[in-house]
Design a protein around this motif. Structure first.
Motif, mmCIF file in Angstrom:
data_model
loop_
_atom_site.group_PDB
_atom_site.id
_atom_site.type_symbol
_atom_site.label_atom_id
_atom_site.label_comp_id
_atom_site.label_asym_id
_atom_site.label_seq_id
_atom_site.Cartn_x
_atom_site.Cartn_y
_atom_site.Cartn_z
ATOM 1 N N ASN A 1 -10.682 -21.679 35.080
ATOM 2 C CA ASN A 1 -10.752 -21.228 33.702
ATOM 3 C C ASN A 1 -11.810 -22.078 33.002
ATOM 4 O O ASN A 1 -11.553 -23.206 32.604
ATOM 5 C CB ASN A 1 -9.381 -21.392 33.057
ATOM 6 N N GLY A 2 -13.014 -21.523 32.911
ATOM 7 C CA GLY A 2 -14.159 -22.299 32.422
ATOM 8 C C GLY A 2 -13.941 -22.909 31.052
ATOM 9 O O GLY A 2 -14.350 -24.037 30.793
ATOM 10 N N THR A 3 -13.246 -22.179 30.152
ATOM 11 C CA THR A 3 -13.043 -22.706 28.806
ATOM 12 C C THR A 3 -12.290 -24.025 28.868
ATOM 13 O O THR A 3 -12.627 -24.974 28.166
ATOM 14 C CB THR A 3 -12.239 -21.701 27.959
ATOM 15 N N ALA A 4 -11.263 -24.076 29.726
ATOM 16 C CA ALA A 4 -10.454 -25.290 29.788
ATOM 17 C C ALA A 4 -11.247 -26.441 30.385
ATOM 18 O O ALA A 4 -11.174 -27.569 29.903
ATOM 19 C CB ALA A 4 -9.204 -25.032 30.607
ATOM 20 N N TRP A 5 -12.023 -26.158 31.425
ATOM 21 C CA TRP A 5 -12.810 -27.232 32.050
ATOM 22 C C TRP A 5 -13.836 -27.756 31.057
ATOM 23 O O TRP A 5 -14.040 -28.958 30.952
ATOM 24 C CB TRP A 5 -13.492 -26.740 33.326
ATOM 25 N N ALA A 6 -14.467 -26.838 30.312
ATOM 26 C CA ALA A 6 -15.471 -27.266 29.329
ATOM 27 C C ALA A 6 -14.814 -28.076 28.227
ATOM 28 O O ALA A 6 -15.349 -29.085 27.777
ATOM 29 C CB ALA A 6 -16.194 -26.045 28.758
ATOM 30 N N LEU B 1 -20.048 -21.295 36.421
ATOM 31 C CA LEU B 1 -19.181 -20.704 35.416
ATOM 32 C C LEU B 1 -19.896 -20.677 34.074
ATOM 33 O O LEU B 1 -20.675 -21.574 33.767
ATOM 34 C CB LEU B 1 -17.902 -21.524 35.264
ATOM 35 N N ALA B 2 -19.625 -19.649 33.325
ATOM 36 C CA ALA B 2 -20.139 -19.592 31.966
ATOM 37 C C ALA B 2 -18.989 -19.186 31.073
ATOM 38 O O ALA B 2 -18.118 -18.413 31.469
ATOM 39 C CB ALA B 2 -21.273 -18.591 31.867
ATOM 40 N N GLY C 1 -14.373 -31.683 28.838
ATOM 41 C CA GLY C 1 -15.561 -32.536 28.957
ATOM 42 C C GLY C 1 -16.354 -32.350 30.239
ATOM 43 O O GLY C 1 -17.168 -33.192 30.590
ATOM 44 N N ILE C 2 -16.130 -31.244 30.930
ATOM 45 C CA ILE C 2 -16.891 -31.013 32.159
ATOM 46 C C ILE C 2 -18.148 -30.213 31.803
ATOM 47 O O ILE C 2 -18.084 -29.250 31.050
ATOM 48 C CB ILE C 2 -16.052 -30.230 33.195
ATOM 49 N N ASP C 3 -19.251 -30.607 32.365
ATOM 50 C CA ASP C 3 -20.524 -29.947 32.124
ATOM 51 C C ASP C 3 -20.631 -28.722 33.041
ATOM 52 O O ASP C 3 -20.906 -28.858 34.227
ATOM 53 C CB ASP C 3 -21.655 -30.942 32.408
ATOM 54 N N LEU C 4 -20.388 -27.545 32.467
ATOM 55 C CA LEU C 4 -20.382 -26.341 33.319
ATOM 56 C C LEU C 4 -21.766 -26.035 33.881
ATOM 57 O O LEU C 4 -21.896 -25.381 34.910
ATOM 58 C CB LEU C 4 -19.883 -25.134 32.526
ATOM 59 N N ARG D 1 -21.333 -35.896 33.597
ATOM 60 C CA ARG D 1 -22.188 -35.353 32.542
ATOM 61 C C ARG D 1 -23.145 -36.429 32.031
ATOM 62 O O ARG D 1 -24.333 -36.187 31.875
ATOM 63 C CB ARG D 1 -21.320 -34.837 31.401
ATOM 64 N N GLU D 2 -22.594 -37.649 31.821
ATOM 65 C CA GLU D 2 -23.458 -38.741 31.355
ATOM 66 C C GLU D 2 -24.504 -39.079 32.409
ATOM 67 O O GLU D 2 -25.648 -39.377 32.091
ATOM 68 C CB GLU D 2 -22.635 -40.009 31.088
ATOM 69 N N GLU D 3 -24.080 -39.047 33.666
ATOM 70 C CA GLU D 3 -25.021 -39.415 34.721
ATOM 71 C C GLU D 3 -25.987 -38.282 35.041
ATOM 72 O O GLU D 3 -26.942 -38.482 35.788
ATOM 73 C CB GLU D 3 -24.250 -39.794 35.995
ATOM 74 N N GLY D 4 -25.710 -37.112 34.497
ATOM 75 C CA GLY D 4 -26.582 -35.971 34.751
ATOM 76 C C GLY D 4 -26.551 -35.502 36.189
ATOM 77 O O GLY D 4 -27.545 -35.017 36.720
ATOM 78 N N ARG D 5 -25.385 -35.653 36.822
ATOM 79 C CA ARG D 5 -25.317 -35.250 38.232
ATOM 80 C C ARG D 5 -24.404 -34.047 38.407
ATOM 81 O O ARG D 5 -23.575 -33.743 37.554
ATOM 82 C CB ARG D 5 -24.812 -36.427 39.076
ATOM 83 N N TRP D 6 -24.577 -33.394 39.520
ATOM 84 C CA TRP D 6 -23.851 -32.158 39.795
ATOM 85 C C TRP D 6 -22.500 -32.443 40.440
ATOM 86 O O TRP D 6 -22.344 -33.417 41.172
ATOM 87 C CB TRP D 6 -24.654 -31.283 40.748
#
Lengths: 467, 248
Positions: free
Chosen positions: B91-96, A343-344, B99-102, B75-80
């Motif tokens: 809805n990417g805006t809401a997830w971002a 997603l972007a 605090g979710i690393d898109l 995000r802190e752990e740098g994992r997927w």
């Protein structure tokens, strides 16, 4: 390949397989004699262009072993003296070569010697000797029959009563030169390391695009994997020589009239043959073939120099990075780009345009997050809600907790944002909206994002869930 | 002949578990971000390398908000993180914004259900992911077991969303949660299964909501926004004159 079988050139057997050999079919005998010895034998005419094409593919593959390669019409010469330390000894490099060749389905006659011609002769005579110094090579070479020499010289020498190269070496060289010619004498001296033997180096092609005709038309995609392995290992060797990696490659399956193009993508630049193969396997396993495949061609479309990487002492982060890349590649190969994406965030006030699905391996532009209350889930197509006594209904009346939040405008967008045809609807652009959004709570305690359409014909719609 | 082994010694072994205690996780669990929940979860958080089943009907209860704190930790752990077969578009805006690393979030939305399970199982078995969320409406016990086995070899957080009707089915998942709506906009969580003594009480968690919950939300059926519906023209003007709502 059926067995027994043999390769024929000008009416004589030039190469017989193991089963034919047991029946007594030896190199050099006539076709009629071979048929009598082994009635079920399959005779195949020698195809020089295909032989040299196969050697060419192998030369590319050998780039993974050494950068200095030269090709003779029937031999591949690798200079390994400078790579011994890298591989950790001649035993390692020989077993790597044997394993690599066997995986591609070739039979191999291999020999190691200090001079190129010496190694060539030893390999041709099938001795599989590994000589690291001039003395042991001399001993090995002297046991060889005359057949390795040019034909004319060999027949002359045979008339002298010579049987092996040792017999020839015992003759005085001045007299020998008069009998067999200076050229043959020179060849002999080069083999024993008494004369320099410069070879033209194999030039690796600038663009990687290799085709491989298949011996018979293949009807199932899974059977292509084996043939494709020859090309992927060649690509891997080619990349190693150039110190490059590939991000995307194309495998063309050539049918009688058309061709199917499979684009394989990788998460990062890579030159690892096993990774190519893994992704290829996923793609081929589920591929319906339109027609039998007669040839395949592999093209490296996006090649870039591989940045040198220092290995970490504790190989944690790098290993994990590689594992995730391998996983995503495999999922992408099996499911296709449409079914796996990232997603972007796109700067647009309209909720349905603010999020874009981008390909897994695309570069995303980071965007700052907004603090507006937005639901985690959006319906792809807003769902119409019933209305009763002026209140929207969804399993009972909805309680509106917050709103309205007006979102409108987009008259400039005739549907380009979604890639739709610019179908004007009542003189208005498709992307033009005017809505009042509310946060609503349903009777079954679901938090919803609903809107009232402000334009005709109005009505209530469910657009998302605060999950 | 070997000497008899003291019972205490056997009990001290890490692979022996007394049924009256909460199991301790071999891989440290990740705090869920909800203290009440952590207190009841074996290991004090979401288990890694084990399948967690979340049973809920209806979208919008707050089932994702329950997992967002731990997904934010990725995000802190740098994992997927991988989302398999989500029920709606993200809805990417809401997830971002939560605090979710898109950049490290991939979504699989396969057209066939069996591809979803294949992807989930394969992703778990690879052990490369930080977290996996999978939605399914029909999955049989054998398939759940396969996911649990795949998860067991990794240190991935694995969540499987299933409908409420799966409650009566047996499941190989190490942890099973049942989500319903609680009073005062809370999320009611029942632990159907955990590695430890059964948990009989329902936990009420205050998951983040799009707006601050006020008592009058409960009592007054007609909110200002509702009242505004009387006339469409006045609705907008009144809403504009109001102070913007405080969104949490």
């Amino acid at each position: 390949m059926p067995s027994p079988s043999a390769v024929v050139e000008q009416g004589r057997i030039v190469l017989a397989d193991a089963a034919a050999g047991q029946a007594g079919v030896a190199d050099g005998i006539g076709v009629a004699a071979a048929r009598m010895l082994a009635p079920a034998i399959t005779l195949i005419a020698r195809n020089l262009p295909r032989e040299s094409a196969a050697l060419h593919i192998l030369a590319c593959w050998a780039g993974g072993l050494t950068p200095k390669i030269s090709l003779t019409p029937d031999t591949l010469l690798l200079e390994i003296g400078s790579c011994l330390r890298l591989f950790g000894g001649v035993g390692k490099i020989v077993s790597t070569a044997r394993a690599g060749i066997a995986a591609q389905g070739f039979a191999l006659a291999l020999a190691v010697a200090p001079t190129p011609r010496g190694a060539q002769w030893l390999a041709q005579s099938g001795s599989s000797a590994i000589c690291l110094d001039a003395d042991s090579m001399r001993r090995q070479l002297e046991t060889l029959p005359l057949a390795v020499l040019p034909d004319k010289a060999a027949s002359t020498l045979a008339r002298f009563g010579a049987r092996t190269l040792a017999d020839v070496r015992r003759l005085p060289s001045a007299a020998l030169g008069r009998r067999i010619g200076a050229a043959s004498l020179q060849v002999l001296a080069q083999a024993f390391g008494e004369l320099a033997d410069p070879r033209a180096e194999f030039i690796f092609p600038e663009q990687f695009s290799l085709s491989l005709p298949l011996p018979a038309a293949v009807e199932t995609a899974a059977a292509l994997l084996f043939a494709a392995r020859r090309l992927t290992s060649a690509l891997s060797g080619w990349l190693i020589v150039r110190q490059a990696g590939v991000r995307e490659m194309t495998l063309c399956l050539q049918h009688r009239r058309e061709e199917t193009r499979l684009v394989l993508q990788f998460a990062e630049l890579t030159a690892a043959g096993e990774r190519f193969e893994r992704v290829l396997r996923e793609r081929l396993e589920n591929l319906p073939l339109r027609a039998p495949v007669e040839a395949i061609r592999l093209e490296a479309s996006r090649v870039d120099a591989l940045a040198g990487r220092s290995r970490a002492l504790f190989n944690d982060a790098a290993g994990e990075q590689e594992a995730i890349a391998a996983l995503l590649e495999r999922l992408c190969a099996r499911l296709g780009e449409k079914q796996i994406y990232r997603l972007a965030v796109h700067d647009d006030h309209r909720p349905e345009y603010a999020t874009q699905c981008i390909p897994l391996f695309a570069k995303a532009v980071p965007s700052e997050a907004r603090a507006l209350p937005r639901p985690l889930w959006l319906l792809a197509k807003p769902q119409s809600l019933a209305e009763s006594a002026g209140r929207p209904q969804r399993r009972g009346p909805l309680r509106l907790l917050a709103g309205p939040e007006r979102i409108e405008a987009g008259w400039w967008d005739g549907g380009e944002m979604r890639g739709e045809m610019s179908a004007e609807k009542g003189g208005e652009a498709v992307g033009d909206i005017r809505r009042d959004y509310f946060i609503a709570l349903s009777n079954d305690a679901c938090w919803l994002w609903i809107y009232r359409e402000c334009r005709e014909p109005g009505g209530w719609y469910l657009h998302g869930f605060f999950s | 002949m070997k000497a008899a082994v003291a019972l205490a010694e056997i009990l001290a072994r890490p692979d022996v578990w007394c049924a009256d205690r909460l199991a301790s996780a071999a891989i440290p669990a990740l705090a869920s971000g909800f203290a009440r929940l952590d207190a009841e979860l074996p290991g004090g958080g979401w288990p890694r390398g084990a399948l967690t089943e979340i049973l809920a009907d209806g979208t919008g209860l707050g089932e994702c908000s329950l997992l967002l704190p731990v997904l934010g930790r990725m995000r802190e752990e740098g994992r997927w993180s991988l989302l398999v077969a989500p029920p709606y578009s993200l809805n990417g805006t809401a997830w971002a914004a939560r605090g979710i690393d898109l950049a490290r979030l991939a979504v699989v939305s396969p057209s066939r259900p069996r591809d979803a399970l294949w992807a989930a199982e394969h992703a778990l078995a690879s052990g490369a992911l930080g977290a996996l969320l999978c939605w399914t409406t029909s999955i049989d016990a054998a398939q759940v077991r396969r996911l649990q086995v795949a998860a067991a070899g990794s240190d991935t957080l694995a969540f499987l969303f299933r409908p409420l009707r799966a409650r009566s089915e047996s499941s190989a998942a190490a942890l099973r949660l049942l989500l319903t709506a609680g009073a005062h906009a809370t999320l009611a969580v029942d632990l159907l299964k955990r590695r430890g003594p059964p948990c009989t009480r329902t936990l009420h968690l205050e998951v983040p909501r799009p707006l601050q919950w006020r008592a009058n939300h409960e009592s007054c059926q007609i909110h200002a926004a509702d009242a505004a519906l009387a006339g469409p023209a006045s609705a907008i003007s009144r809403a504009r004159s109001q102070r913007p709502l405080a969104f949490a």
